[in-house]
Design an enzyme around this catalytic site. Structure first.
Site, PDB file in Angstrom:
ATOM      1  N   LYS A  18      43.620  46.331  36.381  1.00  0.00           N
ATOM      2  CA  LYS A  18      42.779  47.501  36.148  1.00  0.00           C
ATOM      3  C   LYS A  18      42.989  48.051  34.731  1.00  0.00           C
ATOM      4  O   LYS A  18      42.033  48.407  34.052  1.00  0.00           O
ATOM      5  CB  LYS A  18      43.164  48.570  37.172  1.00  0.00           C
ATOM      6  CG  LYS A  18      42.075  49.498  37.555  1.00  0.00           C
ATOM      7  CD  LYS A  18      42.310  50.082  38.947  1.00  0.00           C
ATOM      8  CE  LYS A  18      43.711  50.575  39.190  1.00  0.00           C
ATOM      9  NZ  LYS A  18      43.998  51.895  38.593  1.00  0.00           N
ATOM     10  N   ARG A  94      42.023  57.640  44.891  1.00  0.00           N
ATOM     11  CA  ARG A  94      42.976  56.706  45.495  1.00  0.00           C
ATOM     12  C   ARG A  94      43.047  56.887  46.998  1.00  0.00           C
ATOM     13  O   ARG A  94      43.871  56.258  47.656  1.00  0.00           O
ATOM     14  CB  ARG A  94      44.362  56.952  44.920  1.00  0.00           C
ATOM     15  CG  ARG A  94      44.745  56.011  43.762  1.00  0.00           C
ATOM     16  CD  ARG A  94      46.139  56.419  43.317  1.00  0.00           C
ATOM     17  NE  ARG A  94      46.849  55.463  42.542  1.00  0.00           N
ATOM     18  CZ  ARG A  94      46.953  55.475  41.215  1.00  0.00           C
ATOM     19  NH1 ARG A  94      46.257  56.333  40.520  1.00  0.00           N
ATOM     20  NH2 ARG A  94      47.727  54.607  40.594  1.00  0.00           N
ATOM     21  N   ARG A 133      56.317  39.227  35.224  1.00  0.00           N
ATOM     22  CA  ARG A 133      56.015  40.024  34.034  1.00  0.00           C
ATOM     23  C   ARG A 133      57.304  40.567  33.419  1.00  0.00           C
ATOM     24  O   ARG A 133      58.221  40.980  34.116  1.00  0.00           O
ATOM     25  CB  ARG A 133      55.138  41.188  34.511  1.00  0.00           C
ATOM     26  CG  ARG A 133      54.736  42.180  33.516  1.00  0.00           C
ATOM     27  CD  ARG A 133      53.598  43.019  34.043  1.00  0.00           C
ATOM     28  NE  ARG A 133      54.025  44.064  34.973  1.00  0.00           N
ATOM     29  CZ  ARG A 133      53.200  44.930  35.543  1.00  0.00           C
ATOM     30  NH1 ARG A 133      51.905  44.838  35.331  1.00  0.00           N
ATOM     31  NH2 ARG A 133      53.643  45.851  36.353  1.00  0.00           N
ATOM     32  N   ARG A 162      60.832  45.017  34.653  1.00  0.00           N
ATOM     33  CA  ARG A 162      60.874  46.447  34.974  1.00  0.00           C
ATOM     34  C   ARG A 162      61.421  46.636  36.388  1.00  0.00           C
ATOM     35  O   ARG A 162      61.130  45.842  37.270  1.00  0.00           O
ATOM     36  CB  ARG A 162      59.450  47.023  34.958  1.00  0.00           C
ATOM     37  CG  ARG A 162      59.079  47.633  33.661  1.00  0.00           C
ATOM     38  CD  ARG A 162      57.662  48.164  33.604  1.00  0.00           C
ATOM     39  NE  ARG A 162      57.048  48.502  34.883  1.00  0.00           N
ATOM     40  CZ  ARG A 162      55.806  48.968  34.985  1.00  0.00           C
ATOM     41  NH1 ARG A 162      55.072  49.136  33.922  1.00  0.00           N
ATOM     42  NH2 ARG A 162      55.282  49.249  36.159  1.00  0.00           N
ATOM     43  N   ARG A 173      54.191  48.509  47.514  1.00  0.00           N
ATOM     44  CA  ARG A 173      53.071  49.195  46.864  1.00  0.00           C
ATOM     45  C   ARG A 173      51.729  48.607  47.309  1.00  0.00           C
ATOM     46  O   ARG A 173      50.753  49.324  47.473  1.00  0.00           O
ATOM     47  CB  ARG A 173      53.189  49.091  45.328  1.00  0.00           C
ATOM     48  CG  ARG A 173      54.320  49.922  44.768  1.00  0.00           C
ATOM     49  CD  ARG A 173      54.278  49.947  43.258  1.00  0.00           C
ATOM     50  NE  ARG A 173      53.214  50.801  42.754  1.00  0.00           N
ATOM     51  CZ  ARG A 173      52.780  50.799  41.502  1.00  0.00           C
ATOM     52  NH1 ARG A 173      53.278  49.969  40.639  1.00  0.00           N
ATOM     53  NH2 ARG A 173      51.820  51.607  41.121  1.00  0.00           N
TER      54      ARG A 173
HETATM   55  P1  ADP Z   1      50.144  53.210  38.063  1.00  0.00           P
HETATM   56  O1  ADP Z   1      49.002  52.242  37.904  1.00  0.00           O
HETATM   57  O2  ADP Z   1      51.466  52.680  37.627  1.00  0.00           O
HETATM   58  O3  ADP Z   1      50.182  53.869  39.406  1.00  0.00           O
HETATM   59  P2  ADP Z   1      48.879  55.545  36.846  1.00  0.00           P
HETATM   60  O4  ADP Z   1      49.005  55.945  35.422  1.00  0.00           O
HETATM   61  O5  ADP Z   1      47.520  55.271  37.363  1.00  0.00           O
HETATM   62  O6  ADP Z   1      49.874  54.323  36.982  1.00  0.00           O
HETATM   63  O7  ADP Z   1      49.507  56.693  37.774  1.00  0.00           O
HETATM   64  C1  ADP Z   1      50.830  57.112  37.635  1.00  0.00           C
HETATM   65  C2  ADP Z   1      51.247  57.925  38.847  1.00  0.00           C
HETATM   66  O8  ADP Z   1      50.474  59.134  38.921  1.00  0.00           O
HETATM   67  C3  ADP Z   1      51.014  57.252  40.202  1.00  0.00           C
HETATM   68  O9  ADP Z   1      52.047  56.371  40.547  1.00  0.00           O
HETATM   69  C4  ADP Z   1      50.928  58.459  41.123  1.00  0.00           C
HETATM   70  O10 ADP Z   1      52.211  58.984  41.427  1.00  0.00           O
HETATM   71  C5  ADP Z   1      50.188  59.474  40.274  1.00  0.00           C
HETATM   72  N1  ADP Z   1      48.719  59.413  40.485  1.00  0.00           N
HETATM   73  C6  ADP Z   1      47.784  59.007  39.577  1.00  0.00           C
HETATM   74  N2  ADP Z   1      46.542  59.095  40.101  1.00  0.00           N
HETATM   75  C7  ADP Z   1      46.704  59.532  41.377  1.00  0.00           C
HETATM   76  C8  ADP Z   1      45.804  59.814  42.441  1.00  0.00           C
HETATM   77  N3  ADP Z   1      44.462  59.648  42.311  1.00  0.00           N
HETATM   78  N4  ADP Z   1      46.316  60.257  43.620  1.00  0.00           N
HETATM   79  C9  ADP Z   1      47.634  60.441  43.779  1.00  0.00           C
HETATM   80  N5  ADP Z   1      48.531  60.191  42.832  1.00  0.00           N
HETATM   81  C10 ADP Z   1      48.094  59.748  41.624  1.00  0.00           C
END
Ligand code: ADP
Length: 217
Positions: A18, A94, A133, A162, A173
Protein backbone atom coordinates in the site's frame (compact mmCIF):
# COMPACT_ATOMS: atom_id res chain seq x y z
CA UNK A 1 -13.66 8.45 -16.59
CA UNK A 2 -15.31 10.84 -14.21
CA UNK A 3 -14.11 14.31 -13.34
CA UNK A 4 -16.32 14.19 -10.27
CA UNK A 5 -13.91 11.90 -8.47
CA UNK A 6 -13.22 13.40 -5.04
CA UNK A 7 -11.60 10.60 -3.07
CA UNK A 8 -9.78 7.33 -3.47
CA UNK A 9 -9.58 4.87 -0.59
CA UNK A 10 -6.55 2.60 -0.67
CA UNK A 11 -7.07 -0.80 0.96
CA UNK A 12 -4.62 -3.63 1.44
CA UNK A 13 -3.27 -5.93 4.11
CA UNK A 14 -0.12 -4.90 5.99
CA UNK A 15 2.73 -5.74 3.62
CA UNK A 16 0.55 -5.71 0.49
CA UNK A 17 2.46 -2.73 -0.89
CA UNK A 18 0.00 0.00 0.00
CA UNK A 19 2.80 2.41 0.87
CA UNK A 20 4.54 1.85 -2.47
CA UNK A 21 1.30 2.38 -4.39
CA UNK A 22 0.45 5.53 -2.40
CA UNK A 23 3.91 6.97 -3.08
CA UNK A 24 3.60 6.13 -6.79
CA UNK A 25 0.26 7.95 -7.02
CA UNK A 26 1.69 10.96 -5.15
CA UNK A 27 4.73 11.12 -7.41
CA UNK A 28 2.77 10.87 -10.65
CA UNK A 29 -0.69 12.34 -10.10
CA UNK A 30 -2.17 15.45 -8.50
CA UNK A 31 -3.61 13.93 -5.34
CA UNK A 32 -3.64 14.99 -1.68
CA UNK A 33 -2.12 12.38 0.63
CA UNK A 34 -4.39 11.79 3.60
CA UNK A 35 -2.68 9.27 5.87
CA UNK A 36 -4.24 8.60 9.28
CA UNK A 37 -0.91 7.14 10.44
CA UNK A 38 0.79 10.48 9.67
CA UNK A 39 -2.05 12.51 11.18
CA UNK A 40 -1.93 10.50 14.42
CA UNK A 41 1.88 10.75 14.61
CA UNK A 42 1.50 14.55 14.21
CA UNK A 43 -0.90 14.63 17.14
CA UNK A 44 1.78 12.95 19.26
CA UNK A 45 4.47 15.30 17.98
CA UNK A 46 2.33 18.37 18.75
CA UNK A 47 1.54 17.09 22.26
CA UNK A 48 -2.21 17.34 21.79
CA UNK A 49 -4.91 15.65 23.89
CA UNK A 50 -5.39 13.07 21.14
CA UNK A 51 -1.63 12.60 20.97
CA UNK A 52 -1.55 11.67 24.67
CA UNK A 53 -4.24 9.02 24.09
CA UNK A 54 -2.66 7.39 21.01
CA UNK A 55 1.02 7.64 21.92
CA UNK A 56 1.36 4.16 23.43
CA UNK A 57 -0.79 2.53 20.72
CA UNK A 58 1.13 3.80 17.69
CA UNK A 59 3.84 1.40 16.70
CA UNK A 60 2.40 -1.42 18.83
CA UNK A 61 0.52 -2.84 15.84
CA UNK A 62 -2.81 -2.30 17.61
CA UNK A 63 -5.46 0.00 16.24
CA UNK A 64 -6.50 3.32 17.76
CA UNK A 65 -10.20 3.34 18.71
CA UNK A 66 -12.73 4.24 16.01
CA UNK A 67 -13.98 7.23 18.01
CA UNK A 68 -10.56 8.86 18.24
CA UNK A 69 -9.56 8.19 14.62
CA UNK A 70 -12.93 9.35 13.30
CA UNK A 71 -12.58 12.62 15.17
CA UNK A 72 -9.12 13.25 13.72
CA UNK A 73 -10.34 12.34 10.22
CA UNK A 74 -13.36 14.62 10.40
CA UNK A 75 -11.35 17.67 11.45
CA UNK A 76 -8.66 17.14 8.83
CA UNK A 77 -10.99 16.22 5.97
CA UNK A 78 -12.88 19.48 6.48
CA UNK A 79 -9.56 21.20 5.98
CA UNK A 80 -8.60 19.47 2.71
CA UNK A 81 -11.93 18.81 0.97
CA UNK A 82 -12.41 22.40 -0.26
CA UNK A 83 -9.10 22.05 -2.13
CA UNK A 84 -10.78 20.43 -5.17
CA UNK A 85 -8.01 17.90 -5.62
CA UNK A 86 -8.63 14.17 -5.27
CA UNK A 87 -7.96 13.00 -1.69
CA UNK A 88 -6.03 9.76 -1.38
CA UNK A 89 -7.15 8.08 1.85
CA UNK A 90 -4.33 5.90 3.12
CA UNK A 91 -4.89 3.87 6.31
CA UNK A 92 -8.55 4.85 6.65
CA UNK A 93 -11.11 3.33 6.94
CA UNK A 94 -9.76 0.28 8.77
CA UNK A 95 -13.10 -0.95 10.10
CA UNK A 96 -16.68 -1.04 8.85
CA UNK A 97 -17.66 1.50 11.53
CA UNK A 98 -15.01 3.88 10.18
CA UNK A 99 -16.30 3.31 6.62
CA UNK A 100 -19.86 4.12 7.73
CA UNK A 101 -18.58 7.23 9.47
CA UNK A 102 -16.81 8.34 6.29
CA UNK A 103 -20.08 8.02 4.40
CA UNK A 104 -21.75 10.35 6.90
CA UNK A 105 -19.13 13.02 6.21
CA UNK A 106 -19.33 12.66 2.45
CA UNK A 107 -22.67 13.86 1.13
CA UNK A 108 -24.56 11.73 -1.38
CA UNK A 109 -22.86 13.39 -4.33
CA UNK A 110 -19.44 12.82 -2.89
CA UNK A 111 -20.27 9.22 -2.04
CA UNK A 112 -20.73 8.52 -5.73
CA UNK A 113 -17.42 10.19 -6.37
CA UNK A 114 -15.44 7.82 -4.22
CA UNK A 115 -13.51 4.84 -5.55
CA UNK A 116 -11.82 2.16 -3.53
CA UNK A 117 -8.65 0.44 -4.72
CA UNK A 118 -7.80 -2.81 -2.98
CA UNK A 119 -4.37 -4.35 -3.46
CA UNK A 120 -4.78 -8.09 -3.13
CA UNK A 121 -1.80 -10.25 -2.23
CA UNK A 122 -1.73 -13.88 -1.02
CA UNK A 123 -1.00 -13.96 2.69
CA UNK A 124 1.86 -16.47 2.32
CA UNK A 125 3.59 -14.12 -0.11
CA UNK A 126 3.13 -11.23 2.32
CA UNK A 127 4.72 -13.24 5.13
CA UNK A 128 7.67 -14.15 2.91
CA UNK A 129 8.10 -10.54 1.78
CA UNK A 130 7.96 -9.02 5.26
CA UNK A 131 10.09 -11.62 7.00
CA UNK A 132 12.74 -11.20 4.28
CA UNK A 133 12.66 -7.41 4.52
CA UNK A 134 15.58 -5.59 6.15
CA UNK A 135 15.99 -1.99 7.18
CA UNK A 136 19.13 0.14 7.47
CA UNK A 137 19.99 1.06 11.08
CA UNK A 138 21.39 4.43 9.94
CA UNK A 139 19.05 5.83 7.25
CA UNK A 140 15.97 3.54 7.62
CA UNK A 141 15.97 2.62 3.90
CA UNK A 142 14.11 -0.67 3.35
CA UNK A 143 15.36 -3.60 1.27
CA UNK A 144 13.34 -6.57 0.07
CA UNK A 145 14.19 -10.24 0.24
CA UNK A 146 15.38 -10.02 -3.38
CA UNK A 147 18.01 -7.39 -2.59
CA UNK A 148 20.91 -9.71 -1.98
CA UNK A 149 23.21 -7.17 -0.37
CA UNK A 150 25.10 -7.18 2.91
CA UNK A 151 24.96 -3.47 3.73
CA UNK A 152 22.78 -0.47 2.84
CA UNK A 153 23.35 0.57 -0.79
CA UNK A 154 22.63 4.20 0.11
CA UNK A 155 24.81 4.82 3.15
CA UNK A 156 26.62 1.57 3.92
CA UNK A 157 24.77 1.09 7.23
CA UNK A 158 24.08 -2.30 8.77
CA UNK A 159 20.86 -4.01 7.63
CA UNK A 160 18.63 -5.57 10.28
CA UNK A 161 15.16 -7.05 10.50
CA UNK A 162 12.57 -4.80 12.20
CA UNK A 163 11.22 -6.16 15.49
CA UNK A 164 7.63 -6.14 14.22
CA UNK A 165 8.69 -8.05 11.09
CA UNK A 166 8.99 -11.38 12.96
CA UNK A 167 6.82 -14.08 11.37
CA UNK A 168 4.58 -14.54 14.41
CA UNK A 169 3.88 -10.80 14.65
CA UNK A 170 3.18 -10.59 10.90
CA UNK A 171 0.72 -13.49 11.06
CA UNK A 172 -1.05 -11.90 14.02
CA UNK A 173 -1.40 -8.60 12.15
CA UNK A 174 -2.78 -10.42 9.10
CA UNK A 175 -5.41 -12.20 11.23
CA UNK A 176 -6.41 -8.88 12.78
CA UNK A 177 -6.62 -7.36 9.31
CA UNK A 178 -8.83 -10.23 8.16
CA UNK A 179 -11.11 -9.84 11.17
CA UNK A 180 -11.45 -6.05 11.32
CA UNK A 181 -10.49 -4.50 7.98
CA UNK A 182 -11.32 -7.08 5.30
CA UNK A 183 -15.08 -6.57 5.86
CA UNK A 184 -14.52 -2.99 4.67
CA UNK A 185 -13.96 -4.22 1.10
CA UNK A 186 -17.33 -6.04 1.19
CA UNK A 187 -18.93 -2.84 2.51
CA UNK A 188 -17.49 -1.02 -0.50
CA UNK A 189 -18.57 -3.64 -3.07
CA UNK A 190 -20.27 -0.98 -5.21
CA UNK A 191 -17.10 1.15 -5.50
CA UNK A 192 -14.37 -1.46 -5.32
CA UNK A 193 -11.58 -1.95 -7.88
CA UNK A 194 -9.17 -4.81 -7.21
CA UNK A 195 -5.52 -4.75 -8.20
CA UNK A 196 -3.50 -7.97 -8.25
CA UNK A 197 -0.57 -7.20 -5.99
CA UNK A 198 1.11 -10.60 -6.34
CA UNK A 199 3.10 -9.51 -9.38
CA UNK A 200 6.43 -7.67 -9.34
CA UNK A 201 6.60 -4.07 -8.16
CA UNK A 202 6.91 -2.81 -11.77
CA UNK A 203 3.85 -4.72 -13.00
CA UNK A 204 1.73 -3.66 -10.02
CA UNK A 205 2.66 -0.01 -10.52
CA UNK A 206 1.88 -0.28 -14.24
CA UNK A 207 -1.63 -1.53 -13.39
CA UNK A 208 -2.04 1.29 -10.89
CA UNK A 209 -0.96 3.90 -13.45
CA UNK A 210 -3.44 2.53 -16.00
CA UNK A 211 -6.19 2.54 -13.41
CA UNK A 212 -5.40 6.08 -12.26
CA UNK A 213 -5.61 7.29 -15.85
CA UNK A 214 -8.93 5.51 -16.38
CA UNK A 215 -10.19 7.27 -13.25
CA UNK A 216 -9.18 10.59 -14.77
CA UNK A 217 -6.45 11.47 -12.27
P1 ADP B 1 1.11 0.80 9.41
O1 ADP B 1 0.88 0.52 7.95
O2 ADP B 1 2.44 0.36 9.92
O3 ADP B 1 -0.02 0.37 10.29
P2 ADP B 1 0.22 3.58 9.46
O4 ADP B 1 1.11 4.76 9.31
O5 ADP B 1 -0.87 3.41 8.48
O6 ADP B 1 1.23 2.36 9.51
O7 ADP B 1 -0.45 3.61 10.92
C1 ADP B 1 0.31 3.64 12.08
C2 ADP B 1 -0.56 3.31 13.28
O8 ADP B 1 -1.57 4.32 13.46
C3 ADP B 1 -1.36 2.00 13.17
O9 ADP B 1 -0.60 0.88 13.52
C4 ADP B 1 -2.50 2.27 14.14
O10 ADP B 1 -2.11 2.10 15.49
C5 ADP B 1 -2.79 3.74 13.91
N1 ADP B 1 -3.83 3.95 12.87
C6 ADP B 1 -3.65 4.51 11.64
N2 ADP B 1 -4.82 4.56 10.96
C7 ADP B 1 -5.75 3.99 11.77
C8 ADP B 1 -7.14 3.73 11.64
N3 ADP B 1 -7.83 4.05 10.52
N4 ADP B 1 -7.78 3.13 12.68
C9 ADP B 1 -7.13 2.80 13.80
N5 ADP B 1 -5.84 3.01 13.99
C10 ADP B 1 -5.12 3.61 13.00
Amino acid sequence: MSNDLKAIVLLGAPGAGKGTVAQHLLDNFDVIHFSTGNLLRNEVKNDTEVGAIVKSILGSGDLVSDGVVNQVVEVNLERVLPEKRVVLLDGFPRSVDQAKFLDTIFDACLKNSMKVIEIEVDYELIVARIVGRRVCVLCAATFGADDKIGRCSRCGGELVRRGDDEEEVVRHRLLEYQRITLPVSAYYADRLIKVDGNASREIVLQSVTKLAMELGL
